[in-house]
Design a protein around this motif. Structure first.
Motif, PDB file in Angstrom:
ATOM      1  N   THR A   1      -0.432  10.598   4.060  1.00 45.71           N
ATOM      2  CA  THR A   1      -1.098  10.821   2.778  1.00 45.71           C
ATOM      3  C   THR A   1      -0.414  10.040   1.660  1.00 45.71           C
ATOM      4  O   THR A   1      -1.080   9.360   0.869  1.00 45.71           O
ATOM      5  CB  THR A   1      -1.119  12.325   2.432  1.00 45.71           C
ATOM      6  N   VAL A   2       0.902  10.105   1.613  1.00 41.62           N
ATOM      7  CA  VAL A   2       1.641   9.362   0.579  1.00 41.62           C
ATOM      8  C   VAL A   2       1.432   7.865   0.774  1.00 41.62           C
ATOM      9  O   VAL A   2       1.216   7.115  -0.185  1.00 41.62           O
ATOM     10  CB  VAL A   2       3.141   9.730   0.598  1.00 41.62           C
ATOM     11  N   ARG A   3       1.460   7.414   2.024  1.00 42.21           N
ATOM     12  CA  ARG A   3       1.212   6.001   2.321  1.00 42.21           C
ATOM     13  C   ARG A   3      -0.168   5.583   1.815  1.00 42.21           C
ATOM     14  O   ARG A   3      -0.329   4.519   1.216  1.00 42.21           O
ATOM     15  CB  ARG A   3       1.305   5.773   3.827  1.00 42.21           C
TER      16      ARG A   3
ATOM     17  N   LEU B   1      -1.876   6.911  -0.621  1.00 38.79           N
ATOM     18  CA  LEU B   1      -1.853   6.862  -2.088  1.00 38.79           C
ATOM     19  C   LEU B   1      -1.189   5.583  -2.583  1.00 38.79           C
ATOM     20  O   LEU B   1      -1.677   4.944  -3.517  1.00 38.79           O
ATOM     21  CB  LEU B   1      -1.149   8.095  -2.649  1.00 38.79           C
ATOM     22  N   VAL B   2      -0.069   5.231  -1.963  1.00 41.11           N
ATOM     23  CA  VAL B   2       0.621   3.990  -2.346  1.00 41.11           C
ATOM     24  C   VAL B   2      -0.305   2.799  -2.123  1.00 41.11           C
ATOM     25  O   VAL B   2      -0.422   1.909  -2.983  1.00 41.11           O
ATOM     26  CB  VAL B   2       1.939   3.818  -1.555  1.00 41.11           C
ATOM     27  N   MET B   3      -0.998   2.789  -0.999  1.00 39.79           N
ATOM     28  CA  MET B   3      -1.908   1.687  -0.703  1.00 39.79           C
ATOM     29  C   MET B   3      -3.054   1.639  -1.711  1.00 39.79           C
ATOM     30  O   MET B   3      -3.429   0.553  -2.173  1.00 39.79           O
ATOM     31  CB  MET B   3      -2.458   1.815   0.718  1.00 39.79           C
TER      32      MET B   3
ATOM     33  N   ILE C   1      -3.082   2.680  -4.811  1.00 42.50           N
ATOM     34  CA  ILE C   1      -2.564   2.192  -6.097  1.00 42.50           C
ATOM     35  C   ILE C   1      -2.354   0.684  -6.039  1.00 42.50           C
ATOM     36  O   ILE C   1      -2.750  -0.053  -6.942  1.00 42.50           O
ATOM     37  CB  ILE C   1      -1.258   2.931  -6.478  1.00 42.50           C
ATOM     38  N   LEU C   2      -1.732   0.205  -4.949  1.00 43.54           N
ATOM     39  CA  LEU C   2      -1.482  -1.232  -4.808  1.00 43.54           C
ATOM     40  C   LEU C   2      -2.796  -2.017  -4.767  1.00 43.54           C
ATOM     41  O   LEU C   2      -2.927  -3.059  -5.414  1.00 43.54           O
ATOM     42  CB  LEU C   2      -0.662  -1.508  -3.547  1.00 43.54           C
TER      43      LEU C   2
END
Length: 152
Positions: free
Chosen positions: A36-38, A40-42, A44-45
């Motif tokens: 899930t965090v991955r 979100l990071v993706m 945003i990027l």
């Protein structure tokens, strides 16, 4: 042949992403939380990237018809499930074995592209798919299991 360089860059990025994720999972992080965090990071990027290049515009999304929305949503669902399954497997198995089995997606994609998309299937592609399948067996299974599978 420009696509090959981008595909290689994608393969390298995916490989490093797997290694970094496995390193994070060593700290007993739940694989679903990591995924899930991955994601979100993706997200945003990707937003930063498309905004910076001037590609992300509301007009672009307004051009999506119903068919496009259906297939983008289905693709997103399958991508998320893929990540959830992959990172769960990665949390409980060796990185090399998990990644090898994950690459069976290449063989499955070849078959589905032939059946669903009507893409061509040649002897060369068939041999390549067979070699990928054999490679998965060699990397993911212990030698004793391979021997018994082939009756050796």
């Amino acid at each position: 042949m420009n696509w090959i360089l981008f595909a290689l860059a994608g393969a390298l990025s995916a490989s490093l992403g797997t290694i970094f994720a496995k390193m994070g999972l060593l700290k007993n992080i739940d694989s679903n939380v990591l995924t899930t965090v991955r994601g979100l990071v993706m997200a945003i990027l990707l937003l930063l990237f498309t905004f910076t290049l001037g590609k992300f515009k509301i007009e672009s999304i307004k051009d999506f018809d119903t068919r496009t929305w259906v297939f983008v949503i289905l693709s997103g669902i399958m991508g998320a499930l893929s990540w959830l399954f992959f990172y769960y497997a990665l949390a409980h198995g060796p990185a090399a074995g998990v990644t090898a089995v994950d690459k069976l997606s290449v063989v499955i994609t070849i078959v589905l592209a032939f059946i669903i998309l009507g893409e061509s299937f040649s002897l060369q592609v068939g041999i390549g798919a067979l070699l990928i399948g054999l490679g998965v067996l060699l990397v993911a299974l212990p030698w004793s299991a391979i021997k018994s599978l082939f009756g050796l």
